[in-house]
Enzyme design. Structure first.
Site, mmCIF file in Angstrom:
data_model
loop_
_atom_site.group_PDB
_atom_site.id
_atom_site.type_symbol
_atom_site.label_atom_id
_atom_site.label_comp_id
_atom_site.label_asym_id
_atom_site.label_seq_id
_atom_site.Cartn_x
_atom_site.Cartn_y
_atom_site.Cartn_z
ATOM 1 N N CYS A 1 37.411 35.393 34.321
ATOM 2 C CA CYS A 1 36.024 35.856 34.202
ATOM 3 C C CYS A 1 35.942 37.298 33.718
ATOM 4 O O CYS A 1 34.875 37.897 33.716
ATOM 5 C CB CYS A 1 35.287 35.709 35.537
ATOM 6 S SG CYS A 1 35.995 36.663 36.892
ATOM 7 N N ARG B 1 27.531 38.032 39.890
ATOM 8 C CA ARG B 1 27.707 39.323 40.556
ATOM 9 C C ARG B 1 26.479 39.576 41.433
ATOM 10 O O ARG B 1 25.367 39.674 40.935
ATOM 11 C CB ARG B 1 27.840 40.439 39.525
ATOM 12 C CG ARG B 1 28.948 40.244 38.490
ATOM 13 C CD ARG B 1 28.959 41.425 37.523
ATOM 14 N NE ARG B 1 29.947 41.298 36.481
ATOM 15 C CZ ARG B 1 29.705 40.824 35.258
ATOM 16 N NH1 ARG B 1 28.472 40.416 34.957
ATOM 17 N NH2 ARG B 1 30.654 40.755 34.355
ATOM 18 N N ARG C 1 40.333 52.125 33.755
ATOM 19 C CA ARG C 1 39.660 51.206 32.826
ATOM 20 C C ARG C 1 38.526 51.857 32.053
ATOM 21 O O ARG C 1 38.036 51.285 31.077
ATOM 22 C CB ARG C 1 39.134 49.979 33.577
ATOM 23 C CG ARG C 1 38.177 50.310 34.696
ATOM 24 C CD ARG C 1 37.796 49.075 35.492
ATOM 25 N NE ARG C 1 36.763 48.299 34.819
ATOM 26 C CZ ARG C 1 36.075 47.324 35.415
ATOM 27 N NH1 ARG C 1 36.342 47.001 36.668
ATOM 28 N NH2 ARG C 1 35.157 46.666 34.769
ATOM 29 N N ASN D 1 39.783 42.666 33.844
ATOM 30 C CA ASN D 1 39.501 44.100 33.706
ATOM 31 C C ASN D 1 40.246 44.910 34.763
ATOM 32 O O ASN D 1 40.967 45.862 34.461
ATOM 33 C CB ASN D 1 38.002 44.363 33.818
ATOM 34 C CG ASN D 1 37.205 43.669 32.724
ATOM 35 O OD1 ASN D 1 37.763 43.241 31.727
ATOM 36 N ND2 ASN D 1 35.917 43.541 32.928
ATOM 37 N N ASP D 2 40.058 44.547 36.031
ATOM 38 C CA ASP D 2 40.746 45.276 37.100
ATOM 39 C C ASP D 2 42.234 44.956 37.132
ATOM 40 O O ASP D 2 43.051 45.829 37.432
ATOM 41 C CB ASP D 2 40.109 44.957 38.458
ATOM 42 C CG ASP D 2 38.987 45.932 38.813
ATOM 43 O OD1 ASP D 2 39.117 47.118 38.497
ATOM 44 O OD2 ASP D 2 37.992 45.493 39.409
ATOM 45 N N HIS E 1 28.909 51.633 28.786
ATOM 46 C CA HIS E 1 27.556 51.106 28.585
ATOM 47 C C HIS E 1 27.391 50.538 27.176
ATOM 48 O O HIS E 1 26.774 49.492 26.979
ATOM 49 C CB HIS E 1 26.515 52.208 28.796
ATOM 50 C CG HIS E 1 26.421 52.685 30.205
ATOM 51 N ND1 HIS E 1 26.418 51.824 31.274
ATOM 52 C CD2 HIS E 1 26.309 53.931 30.729
ATOM 53 C CE1 HIS E 1 26.317 52.523 32.393
ATOM 54 N NE2 HIS E 1 26.247 53.799 32.088
ATOM 55 N N GLU F 1 42.764 40.147 41.052
ATOM 56 C CA GLU F 1 42.540 41.407 40.339
ATOM 57 C C GLU F 1 43.605 42.435 40.675
ATOM 58 O O GLU F 1 43.631 43.524 40.102
ATOM 59 C CB GLU F 1 41.174 41.985 40.726
ATOM 60 C CG GLU F 1 40.011 41.052 40.496
ATOM 61 C CD GLU F 1 38.758 41.538 41.188
ATOM 62 O OE1 GLU F 1 37.909 42.120 40.507
ATOM 63 O OE2 GLU F 1 38.641 41.336 42.418
ATOM 64 N N ARG G 1 30.283 35.630 43.587
ATOM 65 C CA ARG G 1 31.224 36.648 44.062
ATOM 66 C C ARG G 1 30.537 37.444 45.160
ATOM 67 O O ARG G 1 29.461 38.013 44.939
ATOM 68 C CB ARG G 1 31.651 37.580 42.932
ATOM 69 C CG ARG G 1 32.687 38.628 43.379
ATOM 70 C CD ARG G 1 33.105 39.532 42.244
ATOM 71 N NE ARG G 1 32.043 40.451 41.839
ATOM 72 C CZ ARG G 1 32.123 41.280 40.802
ATOM 73 N NH1 ARG G 1 33.203 41.282 40.042
ATOM 74 N NH2 ARG G 1 31.117 42.084 40.509
#
Length: 552
Positions: A484, A288, A447, A436-437, A186, A413, A324
């Site tokens: 992205c 998203r 992650r 990220n993934d 966060h 990903e 997405r």
């Protein structure tokens, strides 16, 4: 000279100022046994404390927007969970006093999340914050939260909870430093959104005392206590130059010799729409859609989806919007989309795989996207998350086109998709790399686990190899390939990605000016040479260092 503290840098700026630490959680009073005759009264006070915290969070949710509103809403639902109140009530009737009943109930929920692992485990910080707020309310003590020293400060905390970050004033907070947290925590998300320099996952950060001056350097991931005045002056000069460079270039992204690179924004909720639409970008590279589905017992209707999508498409009329489709599963366990008893949700039914379980979920979403796109003026592309096989990409593309949407893509990903990128590219119209993934699955590193942040670094040469393989497959098939993930927001890494063959970058709106300026400072050949330096490096730190020295 004091040794700097090091952690995971978020952003690229620097800031110096006095430390102000988060208020500590309330201490538990001496334990007492509640007599049976007083249990009902004690339990009622416990339930009142939980209700008050939930109401306060709901009030903050209404005043927030974007990611902050989403996480606050999720927190409000957690503390309002009847199972939590029932468990605390039961502990009181077993003899525990109110504060320990609250701590015990939250502790059991915390253990369950930790056992689930992955992104679920990241939510334990939320539960700890909710526990502290509930105990403080029960005891009539001040809520733990943000300091107010009366002057701008560097905020230092063990971790930051959504309830606090939603109220953070960027005019007062110069930088963020937390002892816990990872690159997608966060705090990291908030820092990127607000454009604040931050260092997370920084051991011993909470040993910094109030009023002590520190220099936070996000690019280096360092926090220097008691910096010399000349060091602060040099950092301020670098910061001014950095801002000037970012403001000196505008318009479509391109290299110094004119090679085009589309610069797009990421969008996660309609509350972020105004800022995203106002950004100097060529559209949305990652829309998203999960915000419509979260915290619900059933999927949104086609009409509700159509209205939300239409608002976004209209705001970006004349520009591209890459939608997405629903990425449920893992950290987004929607009851109507995925099973709640998977032993390892990160490797389970998530993303496009949910369409196998419930094909109508995807069909309804595609119908809503198609209806919203019609006449909106936006160039709407649609892509599927968590594609692993070329056949999955082909089947998804066929479903998209059946709804009259002309452009269908696949997210890369999963290492399997990158290794078979040639076939995946043949099956659809474009590819988008979610770093990220892809980093998580390539390096076998959760992650959200700060201890493994080095493995999750987007500069990892193994990850860059997969980016290059995907980009080359796209080029051979005349398919655009974008990035992205968080890698797209790094201005030093941006020329490397372009040198690997990436054709577009999508990031938070605040990140685009520096990325644009970085690309404008390098020719395509220079980008390619920087890419080779990164690929030849033995590890992420060496890759970043080699490129940093060569890029000047």
């Amino acid at each position: 000279m004091t040794t700097p503290l090091t952690g995971i840098g978020v952003g690229n700026g620097t800031a110096a100022g006095p430390v102000a630490r988060m208020a500590p959680p309330p201490p538990l009073p001496a334990a007492r046994t509640v007599p049976p005759a007083e249990a009902d009264t004690e339990a009622a006070s416990v339930r009142e404390a939980l209700r008050h915290v939930a109401a306060e969070l709901e009030e903050r949710t209404s005043a927030a927007s974007g990611d902050a509103a989403d996480v606050l809403s999720a927190q409000a639902m957690m503390v309002a969970d009847p199972a939590l109140a029932d468990r605390a009530d039961a502990l009181v009737h077993e003899g525990s006093d109110g504060p320990r009943a609250l701590a015990g109930a939250f502790g059991e929920f915390r253990t369950a999340l930790e056992a689930a692992g992955g992104l679920f485990a990241e939510r334990v910080a939320d539960l700890d914050d909710l526990r502290d707020r509930s105990v403080a309310r029960f005891l009539g003590l001040p809520m733990p939260g943000l300091p107010d020293p009366g002057h701008p400060y560097v905020l230092v905390a063990e971790d930051l909870a959504p309830a606090d970050t939603a109220l953070l004033d960027p005019a007062q907070v110069l930088a963020l430093v937390t002892e816990r947290g990872g690159p997608t925590s966060h705090t990291a998300i908030l820092a990127r959104t607000l454009g604040l320099p931050a260092v997370v996952g920084c051991p011993h950060a909470t040993t910094l005392t109030d009023g002590r001056t520190v220099l936070v350097d996000a690019a280096r991931g360092s926090v220097e206590p008691d910096p010399r005045p000349e060091t602060v002056a040099e950092a301020a000069s670098r910061e001014e130059q950095r801002r000037h460079r970012a403001e000196s270039v505008s318009g479509p992204g391109r290299t110094a010799d004119g090679h085009p690179v589309k610069l797009l924004v990421n969008l996660g909720a309609t509350g972020e729409l105004a800022a995203a639409a106002a950004a100097d970008s060529e559209g949305v590279g990652l829309f998203r859609t999960e915000f419509l589905y979260l915290d619900r017992e059933e999927a949104p209707s086609e009409e509700e989806q159509r209205a939300a999508y239409r608002e976004v498409f209209t705001a970006f009329a004349g520009r591209r919007v890459v939608v997405r489709t629903l990425d449920a599963g893992a950290d987004k366990p929607l009851p109507f989309a995925v099973s709640g008893d998977e032993p390892n949700p990160a490797l389970g039914v998530r993303g496009l795989r949910t369409a196998t379980r419930d094909p109508e979920l995807l069909e309804t979403q595609l119908a809503a996207v198609a209806a919203a796109a019609e006449g909106s003026g936006a160039e709407v592309w649609v892509m599927a998350p968590m594609v692993a096989l070329p056949a999955e990409a082909a089947a998804f593309a066929a479903r998209v086109r059946a709804h009259g949407l002309p452009t269908a893509g696949a997210m890369v990903e999963v290492p399997a998709a990158a290794l078979r990128a040639e076939r995946v590219a043949e099956a659809c119209d474009f590819l988008s790399i979610g770093t990220n993934d892809l980093a998580q699955y390539t390096l076998a590193a959760d992650r959200m686990l700060g201890d493994l942040a080095e493995l999750l670094d987007p500069w990892q040469p193994a990850l860059l190899e997969l980016v290059r393989a995907t980009a080359r497959a796209g080029e051979r098939n005349d398919r655009p390939v974008g990035v992205c993930g968080e890698a797209a927001a790094d201005p030093l890494l941006a020329p490397v990605l372009v040198g690997l063959g990436v054709t577009s970058l999508s990031a938070a709106p605040n990140s685009l000016p520096e990325v644009r300026a970085s690309l404008a400072a390098h020719t395509l050949d220079q980008c390619r040479r920087l890419a080779e330096l990164a690929l030849d490096a033995p590890d992420a730190a060496a890759a970043r260092s080699a490129v940093g020295q060569a890029a000047g």
